[in-house]
Design a protein around this motif. Structure first.
Motif, short mmCIF file in Angstrom:
data_model
loop_
_atom_site.label_atom_id
_atom_site.label_comp_id
_atom_site.label_asym_id
_atom_site.label_seq_id
_atom_site.Cartn_x
_atom_site.Cartn_y
_atom_site.Cartn_z
N ASN A 373 0.71 -1.32 -0.09
CA ASN A 373 -0.20 -0.50 -0.11
C ASN A 373 0.80 1.43 -0.05
OD1 ASN A 373 1.06 -0.50 2.62
ND2 ASN A 373 -0.88 0.78 3.00
N LEU A 374 1.98 1.48 0.94
CA LEU A 374 2.62 2.65 0.83
C LEU A 374 2.87 2.75 -0.34
CD1 LEU A 374 4.57 4.80 2.26
CD2 LEU A 374 5.89 2.88 3.26
N SER A 375 3.97 1.24 -0.83
CA SER A 375 4.90 1.73 -2.23
C SER A 375 4.13 2.29 -3.24
CB SER A 375 4.61 -0.32 -2.44
OG SER A 375 6.10 -0.54 -1.97
N SER A 376 2.37 1.49 -3.93
CA SER A 376 1.86 1.74 -4.52
C SER A 376 1.32 3.39 -3.98
CB SER A 376 0.22 1.09 -4.09
OG SER A 376 -1.07 1.69 -5.05
N TYR A 377 1.36 4.03 -3.07
CA TYR A 377 1.29 5.10 -3.52
C TYR A 377 2.06 6.25 -3.64
CZ TYR A 377 0.31 10.05 -0.90
OH TYR A 377 0.49 11.19 -0.35
N ALA A 378 3.63 5.58 -3.20
CA ALA A 378 4.36 6.77 -3.09
C ALA A 378 4.77 6.62 -4.53
CB ALA A 378 5.59 6.22 -2.03
N ILE A 379 5.15 5.60 -5.48
CA ILE A 379 5.41 5.12 -7.06
C ILE A 379 4.28 5.68 -7.62
CG2 ILE A 379 6.29 3.78 -8.78
CD1 ILE A 379 8.03 3.71 -6.37
N THR A 380 3.03 5.90 -7.29
CA THR A 380 1.72 6.56 -8.16
C THR A 380 1.77 7.89 -8.56
OG1 THR A 380 -0.02 4.33 -8.00
CG2 THR A 380 -0.44 6.57 -8.89
N GLN A 381 2.27 8.22 -7.01
CA GLN A 381 1.82 9.77 -6.56
C GLN A 381 3.08 10.46 -7.24
OE1 GLN A 381 -0.48 12.02 -4.86
NE2 GLN A 381 -1.30 10.17 -5.37
N ALA A 382 4.61 9.65 -7.22
CA ALA A 382 6.05 10.54 -8.24
C ALA A 382 5.57 10.28 -9.40
CB ALA A 382 6.72 9.81 -7.65
N ALA A 383 4.73 9.34 -9.89
CA ALA A 383 4.92 9.40 -11.48
C ALA A 383 3.48 10.03 -12.25
CB ALA A 383 4.12 7.71 -11.70
N GLU A 384 2.24 10.34 -11.24
CA GLU A 384 2.40 11.55 -12.41
C GLU A 384 2.44 13.08 -11.41
OE1 GLU A 384 -1.86 10.70 -9.65
OE2 GLU A 384 -2.37 9.00 -10.35
N ASP A 445 1.43 4.21 -19.55
CA ASP A 445 0.92 4.65 -20.66
C ASP A 445 0.93 6.09 -20.90
OD1 ASP A 445 -0.57 2.89 -21.67
OD2 ASP A 445 -3.04 3.35 -21.46
N ALA A 446 0.94 7.63 -20.05
CA ALA A 446 1.32 8.45 -19.53
C ALA A 446 3.33 8.52 -19.38
CB ALA A 446 1.31 9.18 -18.21
N VAL A 447 3.34 7.27 -19.08
CA VAL A 447 5.06 7.80 -18.74
C VAL A 447 5.75 6.90 -20.52
CG1 VAL A 447 6.64 6.30 -17.93
CG2 VAL A 447 5.30 6.39 -16.55
N LEU A 448 4.96 5.94 -20.94
CA LEU A 448 5.47 5.62 -22.54
C LEU A 448 4.94 6.20 -23.47
CD1 LEU A 448 6.56 3.40 -23.71
CD2 LEU A 448 4.67 2.47 -24.03
N GLY A 449 4.79 8.01 -23.57
CA GLY A 449 4.51 8.70 -23.92
C GLY A 449 5.64 9.53 -23.58
N LEU A 450 5.66 9.94 -23.20
CA LEU A 450 6.74 10.98 -22.19
C LEU A 450 8.13 10.48 -22.25
CD1 LEU A 450 6.82 12.20 -18.44
CD2 LEU A 450 8.75 10.96 -19.44
N LEU A 451 8.28 9.37 -22.15
CA LEU A 451 9.20 9.06 -22.74
C LEU A 451 9.46 8.58 -24.33
CD1 LEU A 451 9.81 5.68 -20.26
CD2 LEU A 451 11.37 8.19 -20.49
N THR A 452 9.11 8.14 -25.22
CA THR A 452 8.93 8.65 -26.52
C THR A 452 8.70 10.23 -27.06
OG1 THR A 452 6.58 8.83 -26.61
CG2 THR A 452 8.08 6.17 -26.49
N VAL A 453 8.29 11.17 -26.29
CA VAL A 453 8.39 12.28 -26.52
C VAL A 453 9.58 12.64 -26.30
CG1 VAL A 453 7.60 14.91 -26.00
CG2 VAL A 453 6.17 12.69 -26.37
N GLY A 454 9.91 12.48 -25.17
CA GLY A 454 11.60 12.91 -25.48
C GLY A 454 12.69 11.88 -26.30
#
Length: 1056
Positions: A373-384, A445-454
Motif C-alpha cells: 500500500n505504501l509502495s503503491s501510494y509513493a510510486i503512483t504519486q511520484a509518476a503522476e 501509458d503516460a510514462v511511455l508517452g513521455l519517454l517517446t516524446v523525449g
C-alpha cells in the motif's frame, strides 16, 4: 601432612608453580583434603602481616584454579565461598579472594543459598574504581558465570541484584572488561525487570556510544573497535525502555559526529527503532525525519547516505506496523506521518534539476520493500507528479532532469537481471502476480508517452533511452505490441551518423538489444531491413567515403543487434550472400567489355575492405555469443553451414588462376577467427566429423568434404601441403590451424599417422616459399597438437630431437635465417610440452642451452627463447582445451635459472656471456617477480653487467627487471644500497642520447633513476645529487618529448 606443609613453605619462599602442582596432585589423589590445605595455611591466612595474609589467600586460590571443579562437594564450596567473601572487606586480600571466587563459582556444587550472600558482599565491599583492571575482570567474570549457571537465583534477588550490578559496572573503561560487561548488561536488560533502574542501565551502556576506541599498535589482546561495537549494539536494543532516552542521544550524535560516527549511529538506530516500538517512533518522528532527511538530501558521502536510507526504511517499517491514519477519508492502512514523509519527497520534485529531487526519489524507491500500500501510494504519486511537470510549458528546460528521475523510479521496479517475457507475468510462490507492474497500471501509458516524446529532442534523447530501457525491465509492464511501438520509435535512430543523433547510438543499440532478447520479431520487422539495405552489393569506390561510412555503421549496428539466435541466422544468411557477390573473378584481358558482375582491378582493394568489414562483423557477433558465461546454444550448428561456405570461398580463391577477393591474407585471418570461435563452441560429436572432413580436404585432396559438396574447380588442384604449391594455397593453412587450435582433446584422430603428419608439417615450413604468416600458423598448429596428443607422438618427438636437431637446428652449414626459423618451431614444441609438464620438455630445453653455448646469432635467438617458453600465449590456453599444469612456470624457473647463473659466471668477457645475459633477462622478464626476488642479491651484479652490452632490447629488459623489483628493495640490507653508485652512473649513461640512441632505453633508465630516492637512504644517495642534477639538465634537451618528461620527473625527485 608434613609433606603438604613443606610444599606450602617452599612456595612461600620461591613461588614456584611446581609447588602448587604438587599440592593439586596430592589433593586429586586423596592424599590430602581442602581442610588439610587450610590448616597448613592457617598461620598465613590469619597473619597480621599484610603480605603473608595476601599470599596465603593467593595460594588457596591457585589451588582452586587448578583443581577440577567437579570434584568439589557442596560443603567445601559453601565453606570456601563464605571464607572468600569475608575477605572482600580486606583491601590486601580482595584481589586473590576475587580470583578464587571467579573459579569457585564454576563448580556445579555451588548452592543457591550461597549466591545472595556472595553478591551482597561483593556489592558492599568491592569498590571498582580503586581496583586495577585484572582485579575488576574477576568481578565481571564471576557475575558472567553466575548469569550463565544460576540465572533463576539471580532473578530471585530482584532489584537487589539489578541495582548492585549497575553500581559495580559504572565507570568501567578497559576494553577487556567492557566486552564481558556488555554481555552481562545484555542478559540483565533482556531477563530482568529494570523498570526502576532504566536510567542507571542507560548510563552504563549508552555512555560508551559511539565506540571511538583505537587499539594500540601490536595489541596482544586483539580487541578491535568492531568487537566492542558488536558487543554494545545488542545492549542498546535490548529493551523498549531505552527508547525515549536513546533516540535523542542518537540524534545528537548524528548531528555533531564525524562520517564514521554518523554511520555507526545510523546503524544503531536501524537496529533499535524496531525494538523501541511505534509509539516512540511516532512521538519523536519529526526529529528523526528531520535528521535523516538532512543526511539523505545533503549527504557527506555515499556510504552515509546509504546508511541513512536503511535507517529511514526501518523507521517507516516501525510506523507502518501500527499505522495511525490522519484525516477522515485517508486510508487506514497508511500511517499519517509516513504520508508526510512522502509529501516532503514529492515536494522536492518541484525543482527536478537539483540533487534534492534525486534524493527524494531514492527515498520513495526505498519504500518498495516495505509494504504494497505504501509502495503503491509513493510510486503512483511520484509518476503522476513527474508527468505533470514534464508537460508543463514552464518546465521545458528541466525535462531531461524529469526523465532522469522517472528512470530512477522505473529502475527501482525492475529486477536486477533476467528479463521476463512480455505478456507472461512472473508469478510468486503464493500464486499471486508481483505488484511491481501493478504500480504502473494507472500511469504506464503516460510514462511511455513521455519517454517517446523525449526521444524527439536532442537534450532528452539519451535520458529517454535509459528510461525506456528501465521500463522494459519491469516485469510484465510492457506488452508485445508496446514493445513493437518502442522499436518503431527508437529504430529511426539506428544506422545514422553519431553526430546526427547526439552520440546516442550506443544507447539506442543497447535498448534494442535488450528488446531483442524478449521480442526479436520486432527488430526483424522494423530495424534490420533498413540496415541490410544499407549494405551495397558492390563495394563503394576508394573515394566514396560517405558510402563506406554508411556500411561500417550498418555492420556495427547489425553486429550488436543480431546476437539472438533468430536474428543471427538471418544475419549470417544476408552477409554470406553479400560475400558471394564479392567473389567474382578479376576479368581477363580477352573479356571486353567485362561482365557487369566481375570486379575490375581498381575495385579489388575496396572489395577486400568491404569483405573484411563483413567478416569482422560476423566475428564480433560470434565472439559476443561465445564469450557469455553460458554460450548461445545455436553456435555449434554453424560448423555445418557457415564454415563450409567460408571454406568454399577461401579455397576457391586459392585455387583460381585469376585474382579473387578471398585470396587476401587479411581476409583469411578474419575467417580464421570465425572458424576458431565456432569450433570452440561446438561439442565433441561435431568435432569428429568436421576434423575428418578437414583432414581429407587438406591432406587427401577431397576438398568438397569441407566445402559442403560445392567446389568450382577440380579437387586435385587444391594441395596446400605440397612444398611447391602456390602462395595462395599455402596461405589457407591459416584456416587449417584455426580449426586445430580450439580442438577438444577427446576428438577422434588417426594417431598412427599423427607423427608423420607433424613431421611433414615441419618439413613444409622449411620450404623457401614459406612466409612468416604461414610459418606462424604452422607453429600454432604444432603447439596445439603436441600439447594435446603428446602421448601419441613419441616418434615425432624422437625425430625432432635426433634428425631435425642435427640436420637443421644445429646444422651450421645452412643459413642463419633458416636456423632461426627452426628455433622458433623448436620453441613452439618445447612450450607445448612444458606447460603440461611432459618429461620430454627438458630434453628440448637442454638443446637450447647447446645453441646458447655457441654464442652466435642463433644462440642469442635461443637465449631469447628461454624467456618465451614461460610466457602465456593465446594458443595454449584453457579456452582452447590445452593441457596446462599448475606451477609449471615456477618449476621451469627452478631448473633453468641455476643453469643460467652457473654458466654466465664461467664465461666472463665472451660472446657466450652476452648470450647468457640475454637468456637471464628474458627469463626474468617472463615470470612473476615473486619467483626470483629472493635471489636478487646474486642477480644484481649480473644484471648490471648486462647494461654494458650493446643490445638495446637487452638493456630495456634489464631495466624493467630492476624497476619491477625496486619496491621490494627499500631496506638498507638490500643490494640496492651496495650498488647505489653503480646504478646511478649506469642509468645516467643510458639516459644520454649520445651514448644510447634508442629512446626506449633512455626513457626506462630515467624512470628507474627517479625511483631510487624513494628506496635508498638519503645519506647513501646524497653524494651523487649534484652530478645527477647536472647530467639530467643535459637530458632536458633530448629530441624525444617522452624522454624529456621523464627527465623532468627524475630531476624533481633529486632536487627535492
Amino acid at each position: 601432612m608434613e609433606g603438604l606443609e613443606r610444599h606450602v613453605r617452599s612456595w612461600f619462599a620461591s613461588e614456584k608453580p611446581a609447588e602448587i602442582e604438587h599440592v593439586i596432585s596430592a589433593l586429586s589423589s586423596g592424599e590430602c583434603t581442602l581442610l588439610d590445605i587450610v590448616k597448613a595455611l592457617g598461620e598465613y591466612l590469619t597473619s597480621e602481616e599484610d603480605t603473608l595474609r595476601t599470599r596465603g589467600v593467593q595460594f588457596l586460590s591457585l589451588v582452586i584454579e587448578g583443581y577440577p571443579k567437579e570434584k568439589l562437594n557442596r560443603q567445601a564450596v559453601h565453606v570456601l565461598v563464605t571464607f572468600y567473601y569475608t575477605k572482600l572487606d580486606d583491601t590486601e586480600t580482595i584481589t586473590p579472594a576475587l580470583k578464587g571466587l571467579s573459579h569457585l563459582v564454576q563448580s556445579p556444587a555451588l548452592g543457591s543459598s550461597d549466591i545472595p550472600d556472595l553478591l551482597n558482599a561483593m556489592f558492599t565491599h568491592v569498590k571498582m574504581r580503586v581496583l586495577v583492571q585484572s582485579t575488576r575482570f574477576f568481578v565481571f567474570d564471576t557475575i558472567d558465570t553466575l548469569l550463565k549457571t544460576h540465572l533463576d537465583d539471580l532473578k530471585a534477588m530482584g532489584d537487589q541484584f539489578v541495582a548492585g550490578y549497575a553500581a559495580l559496572a559504572s565507570g568501567e573503561k578497559d576494553p577487556r572488561n567492557l566486552t564481558v560487561a556488555f554481555a552481562i548488561a545484555r542478559v540483565v536488560l533482556a531477563e530482568f525487570d529494570i523498570s526502576k533502574h532504566v536510567e542507571d542501565y542507560f548510563d552504563i551502556t549508552f555512555c560508551y556510544f559511539p565506540i571511538t576506541f583505537r587499539p594500540p599498535p601490536n595489541d596482544p589482546y586483539g580487541i578491535s573497535a568492531d568487537d566492542l561495537k558488536s558487543s554494545l549494539l545488542p545492549c542498546l536494543n535490548a529493551t523498549p525502555a531505552f527508547g525515549r532516552l536513546g533516540v535523542p542521544l542518537f540524534l545528537e550524535k548524528l548531528t555533531a559526529g564525524s562520517p564514521v560516527t554518523k554511520r555507526d549511529t545510523l546503524r544503531a538506530m536501524s537496529l533499535c527503532l524496531p525494538v523501541y516500538g511505534p509509539s516512540v517512533a511516532r512521538d519523536l518522528g519529526p526529529k528523526i525525519w528531520s535528521a535523516l532527511k538532512l543526511e539523505i538530501f545533503e549527504p557527506v558521502d555515499a556510504a552515509t547516505e546509504k546508511a541513512a536510507l536503511d535507517t529511514l526504511q526501518a523507521f517507516v517499517r516501525v510506523l507502518q506496523s501500527n499505522p495511525v491514519a490522519g484525516d477522515e477519508g485517508q486510508p487506514a492502512d497508511m500511517d499519517d506521518f509516513v504520508r508526510t514523509v512522502c509529501v516532503d519527497c514529492l515536494d522536492a520534485f518541484g525543482e527536478p534539476e537539483k540533487p534534492q529531487a534525486r534524493a527524494g526519489m531514492k527515498i520513495l524507491c526505498s519504500f518498495l520493500s516495505i509494504a504494497q500500500n505504501l509502495s503503491s501510494y509513493a510510486i503512483t504519486q511520484a509518476a503522476e507528479k513527474l508527468v505533470t511537470i514534464f508537460h508543463d510549458p514552464m518546465e521545458v528546460s528541466n525535462r531531461a532532469s524529469v526523465i532522469v528521475l522517472l528512470t530512477d523510479l522505473l529502475n527501482s521496479l525492475a529486477p536486477p537481471e533476467n528479463l521476463p517475457t512480455p505478456d507472461k507475468p512472473v508469478v510468486t510462490a503464493s500464486g499471486s502476480i508481483p505488484f511491481s507492474q501493478d504500480l504502473l497500471v494507472s500511469s504506464k501509458d503516460a510514462v511511455l508517452g513521455l519517454l517517446t516524446v523525449g526521444l524527439n529532442a536532442p537534450s532528452t534523447r539519451v535520458p529517454s533511452l535509459h528510461g525506456l530501457a528501465a521500463l522494459i525491465r519491469v516485469p510484465s509492464a510492457v506488452t508485445k505490441d508496446e514493445l513493437g511501438y518502442i522499436v518503431l520509435e527508437v529504430g529511426e535512430f539506428v544506422g545514422k551518423e553519431p553526430d546526427d543523433v547526439e552520440d546516442a547510438t550506443s544507447d539506442v543499440l543497447s535498448l534494442l538489444s535488450s528488446i531483442a532478447v524478449v521480442a526479436p520479431q520486432h527488430l526483424a520487422t522494423h530495424v534490420l531491413p533498413p540496415l541490410f539495405l544499407a549494405l551495397p552489393d558492390r563495394p563503394p569506390p576508394r573515394d566514396a567515403h560517405p558510402q563506406r561510412t554508411a556500411y561500417w555503421n550498418a555492420l556495427g549496428a547489425l553486429s550488436q543487434l543480431c546476437t539472438q539466435p533468430e536474428l543471427f541466422e538471418t544475419f549470417v544468411i544476408r552477409l554470406t550472400t553479400k560475400l558471394d557477390l564479392l567473389c567474382s573473378p578479376l576479368p581477363s584481358a580477352s573479356t571486353n567489355p567485362p561482365p557487369a558482375d566481375i570486379l575490375n582491378a581498381e575495385e579489388m582493394e575496396p572489395a577486400a575492405a568491404y569483405a573484411h568489414a563483413i567478416l569482422t562483423a560476423l566475428g564480433n557477433t560470434l565472439s559476443a555469443k561465445v564469450s557469455k558465461s553460458r554460450p548461445d546454444a545455436d553456435v555449434p550448428k554453424y560448423i555445418n553451414t557457415l564454415l563450409p561456405h567460408l571454406f568454399r570461398l577461401c579455397l576457391e580463391a586459392a585455387v583460381a588462376k585469376d585474382q579473387r577477393v578471398f585470396a587476401d591474407m587479411r581476409l583469411l585471418r578474419v575467417v580464421a577467427r570465425i572458424i576458431r570461435l565456432v569450433v570452440e563452441a561446438s561439442p565433441t560429436a561435431s568435432h569428429n566429423k568436421f576434423f575428418s572432413d578437414l583432414v581429407s580436404a587438406y591432406l587427401d585432396g577431397q576438398v568438397k568434404s569441407i566445402t559442403g559438396g560445392d567446389f568450382t574447380f577440380s579437387s586435385e588442384e587444391f594441395n596446400p601441403m605440397n612444398a611447391g604449391t602456390s602462395t595462395r594455397q599455402r596461405n589457407t593453412v591459416v584456416l587449417y590451424t584455426a580449426a586445430h587450435v580450439p580442438m577438444r582433446r577427446d576428438v577422434s584422430l588417426d594417431t598412427t599417422k599423427l607423427s608423420g603428419r607433424l613431421v611433414d608439417l615441419v618439413t613444409w615450413c622449411r620450404s623457401d616459399s614459406c612466409t612468416t604468416s604461414q610459418r606462424e600458423a604452422a607453429s600454432h598448429m604444432l603447439a596445439s597438437l603436441v600439447n594435446k596428443r603428446a602421448d601419441n607422438i613419441g616418434d615425432f618427438l624422437n625425430h625432432q630431437l635426433d634428425d631435425y636437431w642435427s640436420n637443421v637446428v644445429y646444422n651450421h652449414t645452412i643459413s642463419a635465417s633458416d636456423r632461426r626459423n627452426a628455433v622458433a618451431l623448436w620453441v613452439s614444441i618445447a612450450r607445448a610440452l612444458l606447460v603440461r609438464s611432459h618429461p620430454s620438455a627438458m630434453a628440448f630445453i637442454d638443446k637450447l642451452f647447446i645453441l646458447i653455448d655457441d654464442g652466435d646469432e642463433v644462440g642469442r635467438e635461443a637465449a631469447h627463447a628461454l624467456g618465451t617458453l614461460a610466457i602465456k600465449d593465446e594458443v595454449l590456453a584453457k579456452r582452447n582445451h590445452a593441457i596446462l599444469k599448475v606451477l609449471y612456470a615456477q618449476k621451469y624457473l627452478d631448473v633453468v635459472l641455476p643453469r643460467i647463473l652457473e654458466a654466465v659466471q664461467n664465461v666472463t668477457g665472451s660472446r657466450r656471456e652476452a648470450a647468457y645475459l640475454v637468456a637471464l633477462a628474458s627469463v626474468l622478464n617472463a615470470v612473476p617477480k615473486a619467483l626470483y626476488l629472493p635471489q636478487m642479491t646474486k642477480l644484481m651484479p649480473l644484471l648490471i653487467r648486462g647494461l654494458d652490452l650493446e643490445d638495446p632490447a637487452l638493456r630495456v629488459d634489464i631495466i624493467n627487471i630492476l624497476t619491477n623489483t625496486v619496491d621490494a628493495a627499500s631496506d638498507e640490507k638490500s643490494s640496492l644500497s651496495a650498488y647505489a653508485s653503480t646504478l646511478v652512473l649506469v642509468m645516467l649513461k643510458n639516459s644520454m642520447v649520445a651514448d644510447m640512441p634508442d629512446p626506449r632505453v633512455r626513457s626506462a633508465a630515467l624512470k628507474y633513476l627517479a625511483l631510487l630516492p624513494g628506496v635508498i637512504r638519503y645519506d647513501v644517495l646524497h653524494p651523487y645529487k649534484a652530478q645527477v642534477l647536472k647530467e639530467l639538465g643535459k637530458v632536458l634537451d633530448d629530441p624525444r618529448r617522452a624522454v624529456r618528461k621523464e627527465a623532468v620527473d627524475a630531476r624533481y625527485k633529486y632536487a627535492g
